[in-house]
Scaffold this motif. Structure first.
Motif: not given
Length: 197
Positions: A79-94
């Motif tokens: 569901s990440a729209r940008t690289v920045r939000t994707g990285i944020r979501d990935l880190v938080r999920t981990y």
């Protein structure tokens, strides 16, 4: 699935769950044939039938939890729209996964898992390729569009996950100077800066 297959799967689950509890309590030395059969209530023959050995059981347990982690990470990117939000979501999920599954995290970030990864790296990579390719499929168009610096995929993966894994290992070691909630706030921006074009 036939009733026999269901029973076999339940037996394997009992063994894997018992092995994780033993690992969390005593580390690798706690996972012995007698301890696993006692803790699980499953026979010695069933352990050997499903996993071949204690080493096979530990490898299967490691793959099981790695698969769960990689699935959650891949889902976080969808569901990440940008690289920045994707990285944020990935880190938080981990980091959330680590907090919710501390026992499994101890195994996944252990020398035991490192040994399995080194000895069976190619097989592990091939088994997880579909999940890892979700990261590659998400990253590659962003590299092509110029949103991410044009780096080789393994380096991008290392820049994204390396800092997270280092913080997690420190936290799991019991050092009290690491706050995973603070890391979830700070790391995504720092990681993004390392990938920015």
């Amino acid at each position: 699935m036939s009733p026999k297959q269901q029973r076999g799967e339940q037996t394997a689950d009992l063994l894997l769950d018992a092995a994780l509890r033993l690992y969390a309590a005593e580390g690798e030395r706690g996972i012995t044939v007698s301890a696993v059969t006692r803790e699980s209530g499953v026979s010695l023959g069933s352990l050997y039938h499903h996993f071949g050995s204690v080493d096979g059981l530990v490898a299967a347990l490691t793959y099981r939890w790695l698969s769960r982690l990689l699935t959650e990470l891949a889902t976080s990117l969808q569901s990440a729209r940008t690289v920045r939000t994707g990285i944020r979501d990935l880190v938080r999920t981990y980091l959330t996964f680590i907090q919710e599954h501390r026992d499994a995290a101890l195994l996944l970030h252990s020398s035991t898992a490192d040994r399995i990864g080194m000895a069976q790296g190619r097989e592990l990579r091939d088994a997880q390729e579909a999940r890892l390719s979700a990261f590659a499929q998400w990253i590659q168009p962003r590299v092509a569009s110029g949103e991410i610096a044009p780096l080789p995929l393994p380096l991008i993966e290392s820049l994204v996950l390396g800092p997270v894994v280092a913080v997690v290992r420190r936290w799991l070691s019991g050092i009290d100077d690491v706050d995973l909630d603070a890391a979830a706030r700070i790391l995504p921006d720092r990681i993004w800066r390392s990938l920015a074009p």
